[in-house]
Design a protein around this motif. Structure first.
Motif, PDB file in Angstrom:
ATOM      1  N   MET A  40       0.755  -1.040  -0.162  1.00  0.00           N
ATOM      2  CA  MET A  40      -0.097   0.189  -0.227  1.00  0.00           C
ATOM      3  C   MET A  40       0.827   1.349  -0.002  1.00  0.00           C
ATOM      4  SD  MET A  40      -3.289   0.991   0.086  1.00  0.00           S
ATOM      5  CE  MET A  40      -4.151   2.295   0.434  1.00  0.00           C
ATOM      6  N   ASN A  41       0.642   2.386  -0.651  1.00  0.00           N
ATOM      7  CA  ASN A  41       1.267   3.427  -1.042  1.00  0.00           C
ATOM      8  C   ASN A  41       1.069   4.341   0.307  1.00  0.00           C
ATOM      9  OD1 ASN A  41       2.114   2.975  -3.392  1.00  0.00           O
ATOM     10  ND2 ASN A  41       0.421   3.997  -4.167  1.00  0.00           N
ATOM     11  N   SER A  42       2.246   4.884   0.811  1.00  0.00           N
ATOM     12  CA  SER A  42       2.229   5.821   1.953  1.00  0.00           C
ATOM     13  C   SER A  42       1.221   7.062   1.683  1.00  0.00           C
ATOM     14  CB  SER A  42       3.510   6.275   2.500  1.00  0.00           C
ATOM     15  OG  SER A  42       4.179   6.908   1.525  1.00  0.00           O
ATOM     16  N   THR A  43       0.875   7.706   2.555  1.00  0.00           N
ATOM     17  CA  THR A  43      -0.116   8.839   2.025  1.00  0.00           C
ATOM     18  C   THR A  43       0.583   9.844   1.462  1.00  0.00           C
ATOM     19  OG1 THR A  43      -1.175   8.857   4.294  1.00  0.00           O
ATOM     20  CG2 THR A  43      -1.362  10.733   3.299  1.00  0.00           C
ATOM     21  N   SER A  44       2.044  10.179   1.672  1.00  0.00           N
ATOM     22  CA  SER A  44       2.831  10.928   0.841  1.00  0.00           C
ATOM     23  C   SER A  44       2.840  10.792  -0.662  1.00  0.00           C
ATOM     24  CB  SER A  44       4.077  11.197   1.444  1.00  0.00           C
ATOM     25  OG  SER A  44       4.762   9.978   1.276  1.00  0.00           O
ATOM     26  N   HIS A  45       2.595   9.588  -1.004  1.00  0.00           N
ATOM     27  CA  HIS A  45       2.621   9.023  -2.155  1.00  0.00           C
ATOM     28  C   HIS A  45       1.181   8.945  -2.864  1.00  0.00           C
ATOM     29  CE1 HIS A  45       6.813   8.287  -1.224  1.00  0.00           C
ATOM     30  NE2 HIS A  45       6.992   8.422  -2.642  1.00  0.00           N
ATOM     31  N   GLN A  46       0.116   9.464  -2.387  1.00  0.00           N
ATOM     32  CA  GLN A  46      -1.185   9.465  -2.760  1.00  0.00           C
ATOM     33  C   GLN A  46      -1.628  10.840  -3.090  1.00  0.00           C
ATOM     34  OE1 GLN A  46      -3.040   7.110   0.604  1.00  0.00           O
ATOM     35  NE2 GLN A  46      -3.189   5.570  -0.899  1.00  0.00           N
ATOM     36  N   ILE A  47      -2.751  10.772  -4.026  1.00  0.00           N
ATOM     37  CA  ILE A  47      -3.349  11.908  -4.390  1.00  0.00           C
ATOM     38  C   ILE A  47      -4.596  12.208  -3.967  1.00  0.00           C
ATOM     39  CG2 ILE A  47      -2.172  11.970  -6.719  1.00  0.00           C
ATOM     40  CD1 ILE A  47      -4.600  10.520  -8.134  1.00  0.00           C
ATOM     41  N   GLY A  48      -5.230  13.549  -3.845  1.00  0.00           N
ATOM     42  CA  GLY A  48      -6.555  13.473  -3.500  1.00  0.00           C
ATOM     43  C   GLY A  48      -7.644  13.643  -4.474  1.00  0.00           C
ATOM     44  N   TRP A  49      -8.690  13.977  -4.074  1.00  0.00           N
ATOM     45  CA  TRP A  49      -9.703  13.909  -4.841  1.00  0.00           C
ATOM     46  C   TRP A  49      -9.839  14.811  -6.214  1.00  0.00           C
ATOM     47  CZ3 TRP A  49     -13.812  17.794  -6.015  1.00  0.00           C
ATOM     48  CH2 TRP A  49     -13.733  18.696  -5.122  1.00  0.00           C
ATOM     49  N   LYS A  50      -9.046  16.295  -5.795  1.00  0.00           N
ATOM     50  CA  LYS A  50      -9.011  17.261  -6.751  1.00  0.00           C
ATOM     51  C   LYS A  50      -8.128  16.674  -7.894  1.00  0.00           C
ATOM     52  CE  LYS A  50     -10.109  20.971  -3.660  1.00  0.00           C
ATOM     53  NZ  LYS A  50      -9.517  22.081  -3.058  1.00  0.00           N
ATOM     54  N   THR A  51      -6.910  16.125  -7.712  1.00  0.00           N
ATOM     55  CA  THR A  51      -6.086  15.474  -8.609  1.00  0.00           C
ATOM     56  C   THR A  51      -6.846  14.410  -9.341  1.00  0.00           C
ATOM     57  OG1 THR A  51      -4.130  16.169  -7.454  1.00  0.00           O
ATOM     58  CG2 THR A  51      -3.999  14.287  -9.299  1.00  0.00           C
ATOM     59  N   ALA A  52      -7.730  13.605  -8.652  1.00  0.00           N
ATOM     60  CA  ALA A  52      -8.236  12.558  -9.166  1.00  0.00           C
ATOM     61  C   ALA A  52      -9.644  13.121 -10.521  1.00  0.00           C
ATOM     62  CB  ALA A  52      -9.091  11.502  -8.344  1.00  0.00           C
ATOM     63  N   GLY A  79      -5.290   2.565  -6.183  1.00  0.00           N
ATOM     64  CA  GLY A  79      -4.338   2.614  -4.925  1.00  0.00           C
ATOM     65  C   GLY A  79      -3.515   3.412  -4.763  1.00  0.00           C
ATOM     66  N   GLU A  80      -3.774   4.664  -5.612  1.00  0.00           N
ATOM     67  CA  GLU A  80      -2.860   5.866  -5.397  1.00  0.00           C
ATOM     68  C   GLU A  80      -3.997   7.075  -4.938  1.00  0.00           C
ATOM     69  OE1 GLU A  80      -1.029   7.005  -8.941  1.00  0.00           O
ATOM     70  OE2 GLU A  80       0.438   5.211  -8.948  1.00  0.00           O
ATOM     71  N   ILE A  81      -5.065   6.809  -4.587  1.00  0.00           N
ATOM     72  CA  ILE A  81      -6.327   7.777  -4.299  1.00  0.00           C
ATOM     73  C   ILE A  81      -6.163   7.717  -2.663  1.00  0.00           C
ATOM     74  CG2 ILE A  81      -8.332   8.624  -4.464  1.00  0.00           C
ATOM     75  CD1 ILE A  81      -8.606   7.576  -7.190  1.00  0.00           C
ATOM     76  N   LYS A  82      -6.148   8.836  -1.866  1.00  0.00           N
ATOM     77  CA  LYS A  82      -6.364   8.739  -0.548  1.00  0.00           C
ATOM     78  C   LYS A  82      -7.925   8.617  -0.270  1.00  0.00           C
ATOM     79  CE  LYS A  82      -2.966  12.376   0.005  1.00  0.00           C
ATOM     80  NZ  LYS A  82      -2.902  14.014   0.421  1.00  0.00           N
ATOM     81  N   ASP A  83      -8.062   7.878   0.927  1.00  0.00           N
ATOM     82  CA  ASP A  83      -9.599   7.621   1.314  1.00  0.00           C
ATOM     83  C   ASP A  83     -10.551   7.314   0.075  1.00  0.00           C
ATOM     84  OD1 ASP A  83     -11.757   7.592   2.861  1.00  0.00           O
ATOM     85  OD2 ASP A  83     -12.087   9.705   3.031  1.00  0.00           O
ATOM     86  N   VAL A  84      -9.854   6.242  -0.421  1.00  0.00           N
ATOM     87  CA  VAL A  84     -10.586   5.671  -1.733  1.00  0.00           C
ATOM     88  C   VAL A  84     -12.220   5.653  -1.813  1.00  0.00           C
ATOM     89  CG1 VAL A  84     -10.213   3.235  -1.527  1.00  0.00           C
ATOM     90  CG2 VAL A  84     -10.243   4.211  -3.788  1.00  0.00           C
ATOM     91  N   GLN A  85     -12.732   5.191  -0.736  1.00  0.00           N
ATOM     92  CA  GLN A  85     -14.110   4.724  -0.988  1.00  0.00           C
ATOM     93  C   GLN A  85     -14.834   5.868  -0.873  1.00  0.00           C
ATOM     94  OE1 GLN A  85     -15.521   2.162   2.175  1.00  0.00           O
ATOM     95  NE2 GLN A  85     -13.969   0.484   1.613  1.00  0.00           N
ATOM     96  N   LYS A  86     -14.143   6.987  -0.318  1.00  0.00           N
ATOM     97  CA  LYS A  86     -15.026   8.343  -0.285  1.00  0.00           C
ATOM     98  C   LYS A  86     -14.574   9.202  -1.542  1.00  0.00           C
ATOM     99  CE  LYS A  86     -15.086  13.024   2.004  1.00  0.00           C
ATOM    100  NZ  LYS A  86     -14.481  13.641   3.138  1.00  0.00           N
TER     101      LYS A  86
END
Length: 433
Positions: free
Chosen positions: A1-13, A216-223
């Motif tokens: 699992m990627n660490s939070t620093s290597h994940q993107i937020g909903w705006k980038t998604a 897998g690169e999105i923070k809090d993926v279910q939301k």
């Protein structure tokens, strides 16, 4: 699992969804549609249907992406639900068609729009742009995000300004327009050309599922995954309707029918040749975000695919920052080969046909998620989404095959080659054991 620093937020998604959707299709397909469909209600209906299908597809993918964790999208859904061969085939199609063809088409469209400067921006320019964008995505997730968000901002700002100008400027009476509001839409709806026009529309909406490939690169993926898919799809649908309105408002059918660079024609009518050329430049610039989005998402799917198959193992290797550089450049090379071997419309049709086919297979997997396992839609109303999507898909695929057999068979031939490669891959795997 990627660490939070290597994940993107909903705006980038959302930026990835928007940049994958808004691109080549909206600025080129109206010319193809106007060859047979000229009623304004018919044109709007095509884009509304496309938007509803994309939104229903996004609802299904939001549920699927929350259910199947990690990157991979269709590859994971089909492999886990049906059989590994379908996971293999959808990944093969994504490598050759799904993400490489849109890159090729966007680069070709850039060349076409920049040709307004009376200089031939040919295939060499298109190929060069692809490799420059590929290089920019090869450093780190942070650098990729900044690059991608910058060009997506240009894309969104340009679209909003263009729509505002088109809506508020009056059209030139000497030029005329294509607006036609009468009862002929009832007859046009029944034409096979209406169904084949939908294949161009559904291609233009391709990308509504893009964020699910990088779950897998999105923070809090279910939301954030459902949020990004739905916000992105609704925004794009509204933009598409308005862009079509301004094109119909500012140019006659005869000026646009059969042409690829229809917005360039419209911009000249709206603003004069000088400002029209400025619009062409911005259309070209916003296509950089389209190329970036497809290379970014496509490389992640290819990496997930390559990790599990001997024949493609080398494409799974990432750099020190975890970026799948080999997969990124594999897509760039394939896009180059597509540019060198096909015409714009031919590439467009076989790409749209095969993507619709495999999107339908992937959507069908949502029937297999039990009600108690669904994270977002708890009601059985959920089944309306895949059912409507699949009914329209059968309608689109049938008429596309009947009226474009050559392009459809090219697409099916690429699928058949994938079956052969799957059998070779399985043989290699068994021989290693």
């Amino acid at each position: 699992m990627n660490s939070t620093s290597h994940q993107i937020g909903w705006k980038t998604a959302v930026a990835i969804v928007v940049s994958n959707m808004i691109g080549t299709g909206i600025f080129t397909t109206l010319g193809f549609q106007l060859a047979d469909i000229t009623n304004t209600y018919s044109i709007f209906l095509l884009w509304v249907i496309g938007g509803i299908l994309a939104l229903f597809g996004a609802f299904c993918y939001a549920e699927l992406g929350s259910h199947f964790k990690g990157n991979g999208g269709d590859f994971i859904y089909l492999k886990e639900t049906y059989h590994p061969i379908l996971g293999y085939l959808v990944s093969w199609i994504s490598l050759i068609i799904g993400f490489s063809s849109p890159v090729a088409l966007a680069a070709l469209a850039m060349s076409k729009y920049l040709s307004a400067f009376n200089f031939s921006f040919g295939n060499g320019f298109a190929i060069g742009i692809i490799f420059l964008v590929a290089a920019s995505l090869s450093f780190s997730l942070k650098t990729s995000s900044k690059f991608h968000n910058f060009f997506t901002f240009i894309k969104i700002a340009f679209i909003i300004i263009l729509i505002a100008l088109g809506v508020f400027l009056s059209n030139s009476e000497s030029v005329g327009n294509s607006l036609l509001f009468d009862d002929s839409w009832k007859k046009e709806m029944m034409l096979p050309a209406f169904a084949t026009s939908l294949v161009f529309v559904t291609y233009s909406y391709t990308g509504w599922n893009s964020a699910s490939y990088i779950a897998g690169e999105i923070k809090d993926v279910q939301k954030n995954l459902p949020k990004s898919l739905i916000v992105g799809t609704v925004f794009v649908t509204v933009c598409y309707l308005l862009v079509n309105f301004i094109m119909l408002k500012h140019a006659p059918v005869a000026q646009m029918a059969g042409k690829e660079d229809v917005m360039g024609e419209v911009a000249n009518n709206m603003l004069g040749n000088t400002f029209g050329k400025v619009v062409n430049v911005f259309i070209a610039l916003q296509l950089i975000a389209t190329i970036s989005g497809y290379l970014w998402v496509g490389s992640r799917l290819t990496q997930a695919f390559a990790k599990e198959n001997k024949l493609w193992k080398s494409l799974s290797v990432g750099n020190k920052k975890g970026i799948p550089v080999r997969a990124i450049f594999a897509h760039a090379v394939i896009a180059t080969l597509i540019i060198l071997t096909g015409s714009f419309k031919e590439i467009f049709v076989y790409t749209a046909f095969i993507l619709q086919l495999f999107a339908s297979l992937a959507i069908s997997t949502s029937y297999f998620i039990k009600k108690e396992d669904r994270k977002i839609f708890k009601s059985n109303v959920f089944y309306v989404f895949p059912t409507v999507f699949l009914l329209f898909s059968v309608y689109i695929l049938y008429f596309t095959f009947i009226h474009n057999p050559k392009e459809s068979l090219i697409g099916l031939g690429i699928v058949a080659l994938g079956v052969i490669l799957y059998l070779i891959d399985r043989k290699l795997t068994r021989s290693k054991v």
